[in-house]
Design a protein around this motif. Structure first.
Motif, PDB file in Angstrom:
ATOM      1  N   LEU A   1       0.830  -1.207   0.000  1.00 15.48           N
ATOM      2  CA  LEU A   1       0.000   0.000   0.000  1.00 15.48           C
ATOM      3  C   LEU A   1       0.866   1.259   0.000  1.00 15.48           C
ATOM      4  O   LEU A   1       0.590   2.212  -0.741  1.00 15.48           O
ATOM      5  CB  LEU A   1      -0.930  -0.009   1.217  1.00 15.48           C
ATOM      6  N   LEU A   2       1.924   1.263   0.792  1.00 15.02           N
ATOM      7  CA  LEU A   2       2.832   2.406   0.801  1.00 15.02           C
ATOM      8  C   LEU A   2       3.540   2.573  -0.546  1.00 15.02           C
ATOM      9  O   LEU A   2       3.775   3.703  -0.994  1.00 15.02           O
ATOM     10  CB  LEU A   2       3.854   2.259   1.926  1.00 15.02           C
ATOM     11  N   ALA A   3       3.848   1.462  -1.205  1.00 10.80           N
ATOM     12  CA  ALA A   3       4.477   1.532  -2.529  1.00 10.80           C
ATOM     13  C   ALA A   3       3.526   2.156  -3.541  1.00 10.80           C
ATOM     14  O   ALA A   3       3.928   3.000  -4.351  1.00 10.80           O
ATOM     15  CB  ALA A   3       4.904   0.142  -2.980  1.00 10.80           C
ATOM     16  N   VAL A   4       2.260   1.754  -3.496  1.00  8.90           N
ATOM     17  CA  VAL A   4       1.273   2.329  -4.414  1.00  8.90           C
ATOM     18  C   VAL A   4       1.097   3.820  -4.139  1.00  8.90           C
ATOM     19  O   VAL A   4       1.014   4.630  -5.071  1.00  8.90           O
ATOM     20  CB  VAL A   4      -0.067   1.571  -4.297  1.00  8.90           C
ATOM     21  N   MET A   5       1.059   4.189  -2.874  1.00  8.08           N
ATOM     22  CA  MET A   5       0.921   5.603  -2.528  1.00  8.08           C
ATOM     23  C   MET A   5       2.133   6.405  -2.997  1.00  8.08           C
ATOM     24  O   MET A   5       1.998   7.543  -3.465  1.00  8.08           O
ATOM     25  CB  MET A   5       0.726   5.760  -1.023  1.00  8.08           C
ATOM     26  N   SER A   6       3.313   5.815  -2.913  1.00  6.22           N
ATOM     27  CA  SER A   6       4.526   6.486  -3.369  1.00  6.22           C
ATOM     28  C   SER A   6       4.501   6.687  -4.884  1.00  6.22           C
ATOM     29  O   SER A   6       4.873   7.751  -5.383  1.00  6.22           O
ATOM     30  CB  SER A   6       5.749   5.670  -2.953  1.00  6.22           C
ATOM     31  N   LEU A   7       4.061   5.667  -5.612  1.00  3.01           N
ATOM     32  CA  LEU A   7       3.955   5.806  -7.069  1.00  3.01           C
ATOM     33  C   LEU A   7       2.907   6.837  -7.458  1.00  3.01           C
ATOM     34  O   LEU A   7       3.091   7.598  -8.416  1.00  3.01           O
ATOM     35  CB  LEU A   7       3.626   4.453  -7.705  1.00  3.01           C
ATOM     36  N   LEU A   8       1.809   6.876  -6.732  1.00  2.00           N
ATOM     37  CA  LEU A   8       0.774   7.871  -7.008  1.00  2.00           C
ATOM     38  C   LEU A   8       1.301   9.283  -6.750  1.00  2.00           C
ATOM     39  O   LEU A   8       1.059  10.202  -7.546  1.00  2.00           O
ATOM     40  CB  LEU A   8      -0.456   7.602  -6.150  1.00  2.00           C
ATOM     41  N   ALA A   9       2.042   9.462  -5.676  1.00  2.00           N
ATOM     42  CA  ALA A   9       2.628  10.773  -5.386  1.00  2.00           C
ATOM     43  C   ALA A   9       3.637  11.165  -6.458  1.00  2.00           C
ATOM     44  O   ALA A   9       3.682  12.328  -6.880  1.00  2.00           O
ATOM     45  CB  ALA A   9       3.289  10.757  -4.015  1.00  2.00           C
ATOM     46  N   ALA A  10       4.435  10.204  -6.932  1.00  2.00           N
ATOM     47  CA  ALA A  10       5.394  10.501  -7.995  1.00  2.00           C
ATOM     48  C   ALA A  10       4.676  10.919  -9.263  1.00  2.00           C
ATOM     49  O   ALA A  10       5.097  11.851  -9.957  1.00  2.00           O
ATOM     50  CB  ALA A  10       6.270   9.277  -8.266  1.00  2.00           C
ATOM     51  N   TYR A  11       3.575  10.246  -9.581  1.00  2.00           N
ATOM     52  CA  TYR A  11       2.795  10.621 -10.767  1.00  2.00           C
ATOM     53  C   TYR A  11       2.199  12.021 -10.614  1.00  2.00           C
ATOM     54  O   TYR A  11       2.250  12.833 -11.539  1.00  2.00           O
ATOM     55  CB  TYR A  11       1.686   9.598 -11.012  1.00  2.00           C
ATOM     56  N   LEU A  12       1.650  12.296  -9.445  1.00  2.80           N
ATOM     57  CA  LEU A  12       1.030  13.609  -9.234  1.00  2.80           C
ATOM     58  C   LEU A  12       2.057  14.734  -9.306  1.00  2.80           C
ATOM     59  O   LEU A  12       1.726  15.857  -9.703  1.00  2.80           O
ATOM     60  CB  LEU A  12       0.299  13.635  -7.900  1.00  2.80           C
ATOM     61  N   LEU A  13       3.287  14.461  -8.928  1.00  2.00           N
ATOM     62  CA  LEU A  13       4.328  15.487  -9.018  1.00  2.00           C
ATOM     63  C   LEU A  13       4.722  15.778 -10.464  1.00  2.00           C
ATOM     64  O   LEU A  13       5.287  16.831 -10.739  1.00  2.00           O
ATOM     65  CB  LEU A  13       5.574  15.061  -8.233  1.00  2.00           C
TER      66      LEU A  13
END
Length: 53
Positions: free
Chosen positions: A35-47
């Motif tokens: 879950l933390l990995a998915v959240m990290s990828l989502l944050a990277a995409y949003l940036l």
């Protein structure tokens, strides 16, 4: 720059999830890592998105 760091972090977290899954740890531990990995990828995409005006 930060998106690359977050993608690297996501890779480490996925590795941790796989390692804990193979060690037969409680189910919530690898799930939390994933879950933390998915959240990290989502944050990277949003940036990477352009700023809205």
């Amino acid at each position: 720059m930060w998106s690359v760091v977050l993608m690297g972090l996501a890779g480490l977290l996925v590795g941790g999830a796989i390692a804990y899954y193979q060690q037969k740890k409680p189910r919530w531990i690898p799930f939390s890592f994933a879950l933390l990995a998915v959240m990290s990828l989502l944050a990277a995409y949003l940036l990477t998105l352009p700023a809205s005006k």
